[in-house]
Design a protein around this motif. Structure first.
Motif, PDB file in Angstrom:
ATOM      1  N   UNK A  44       0.751  -1.172  -0.001  1.00  0.00           N
ATOM      2  CA  UNK A  44      -0.099   0.208   0.232  1.00  0.00           C
ATOM      3  C   UNK A  44       0.983   1.038  -0.041  1.00  0.00           C
ATOM      4  N   UNK A  45       1.756   1.208   0.689  1.00  0.00           N
ATOM      5  CA  UNK A  45       2.868   2.432   0.846  1.00  0.00           C
ATOM      6  C   UNK A  45       3.593   2.552  -0.345  1.00  0.00           C
ATOM      7  N   UNK A  46       4.311   1.530  -0.730  1.00  0.00           N
ATOM      8  CA  UNK A  46       5.175   1.660  -1.752  1.00  0.00           C
ATOM      9  C   UNK A  46       4.426   1.759  -3.196  1.00  0.00           C
ATOM     10  N   UNK A  47       3.214   1.368  -3.452  1.00  0.00           N
ATOM     11  CA  UNK A  47       2.700   1.356  -4.540  1.00  0.00           C
ATOM     12  C   UNK A  47       1.912   2.939  -4.525  1.00  0.00           C
ATOM     13  N   UNK A  48       1.609   3.310  -3.372  1.00  0.00           N
ATOM     14  CA  UNK A  48       0.921   4.714  -3.121  1.00  0.00           C
ATOM     15  C   UNK A  48       1.921   5.844  -3.644  1.00  0.00           C
ATOM     16  N   UNK A  49       3.177   5.666  -3.042  1.00  0.00           N
ATOM     17  CA  UNK A  49       4.156   6.478  -3.532  1.00  0.00           C
ATOM     18  C   UNK A  49       4.479   6.329  -5.049  1.00  0.00           C
ATOM     19  N   UNK A  50       4.697   5.096  -5.747  1.00  0.00           N
ATOM     20  CA  UNK A  50       4.859   4.881  -7.107  1.00  0.00           C
ATOM     21  C   UNK A  50       3.557   5.825  -7.857  1.00  0.00           C
ATOM     22  N   UNK A  51       2.291   5.384  -7.576  1.00  0.00           N
ATOM     23  CA  UNK A  51       1.188   5.902  -8.197  1.00  0.00           C
ATOM     24  C   UNK A  51       1.401   7.651  -8.350  1.00  0.00           C
ATOM     25  N   UNK A  52       1.545   8.165  -6.858  1.00  0.00           N
ATOM     26  CA  UNK A  52       1.639   9.736  -6.927  1.00  0.00           C
ATOM     27  C   UNK A  52       2.785  10.137  -7.725  1.00  0.00           C
ATOM     28  N   UNK A  53       3.906   9.482  -7.604  1.00  0.00           N
ATOM     29  CA  UNK A  53       5.202   9.848  -8.337  1.00  0.00           C
ATOM     30  C   UNK A  53       4.699   9.788  -9.986  1.00  0.00           C
ATOM     31  N   UNK A  54       4.089   8.835 -10.417  1.00  0.00           N
ATOM     32  CA  UNK A  54       3.451   8.803 -12.060  1.00  0.00           C
ATOM     33  C   UNK A  54       2.760  10.031 -11.924  1.00  0.00           C
ATOM     34  N   UNK A  55       1.680  10.414 -11.318  1.00  0.00           N
ATOM     35  CA  UNK A  55       1.066  11.601 -11.410  1.00  0.00           C
ATOM     36  C   UNK A  55       1.710  12.906 -11.272  1.00  0.00           C
ATOM     37  N   UNK A  56       2.761  12.866 -10.579  1.00  0.00           N
ATOM     38  CA  UNK A  56       3.573  13.895 -10.482  1.00  0.00           C
ATOM     39  C   UNK A  56       4.427  14.175 -11.681  1.00  0.00           C
ATOM     40  N   UNK A  57       4.730  13.073 -12.502  1.00  0.00           N
ATOM     41  CA  UNK A  57       5.440  13.317 -13.461  1.00  0.00           C
ATOM     42  C   UNK A  57       4.745  14.069 -14.717  1.00  0.00           C
TER      43      UNK A  57
END
Length: 147
Positions: free
Chosen positions: A6-19
């Motif tokens: 949950x934490x790791x994928x949450x950061x990855x998904x938010x990173x993708x939106x940030x890009x």
């Protein structure tokens, strides 16, 4: 302390939106493919992030998700706390010393201070890294954002 998916994928998904910040709503399907996360699981994570006010959703053919704040305003620590709960290496730090529901020795525990320092250090590091920092790091390492 071990982070869940949950934490790791949450950061990855938010990173993708940030890009893709500023490009309009990004479809869950695209985020799921780029980050190699199950679309169904990603839907659940986005629901949590939406309730926390970090993302907004737009329905329809051109719909998807986007950040509600700039990438500079969202730290990895913010995301981890939303996805995982409080950052604490041991349960006894989740309550005060007096009437600690996790440990009857909290008032006299010689190691509690050590765990508190560990937790504070983890929090400091996670709070010091923003989504923009992640985007910049990837750009600097690879010359372009990793999608």
């Amino acid at each position: 302390m071990k982070l869940s998916t949950k934490g790791r994928y949450g950061v990855s998904a938010m990173y993708d939106l940030a890009v893709h910040y500023g490009q309009g709503p990004i479809s869950l399907k695209n985020v799921a493919q780029r980050q190699e996360i199950s679309e169904h699981y990603l839907e659940q994570l986005m629901g949590t992030l939406r309730k926390a006010g970090f993302v907004k959703s737009v329905r329809g053919a051109q719909g998807g998700y986007s950040l509600t704040k700039t990438p500079e305003e969202i730290s990895v620590g913010d995301i981890i706390r939303v996805m995982e709960g409080p950052i604490a290496p041991v349960d006894c730090l989740l309550s005060g010393k007096e009437d600690n529901k996790y440990c009857t020795k909290a008032c006299t525990c010689v190691t509690r201070g050590v765990w508190a320092k560990v937790g504070d250090s983890i929090t400091q590091v996670l709070d010091s890294i923003t989504l923009q920092d992640l985007c910049n790091q990837v750009e600097n390492e690879a010359g372009k954002p990793q999608l």
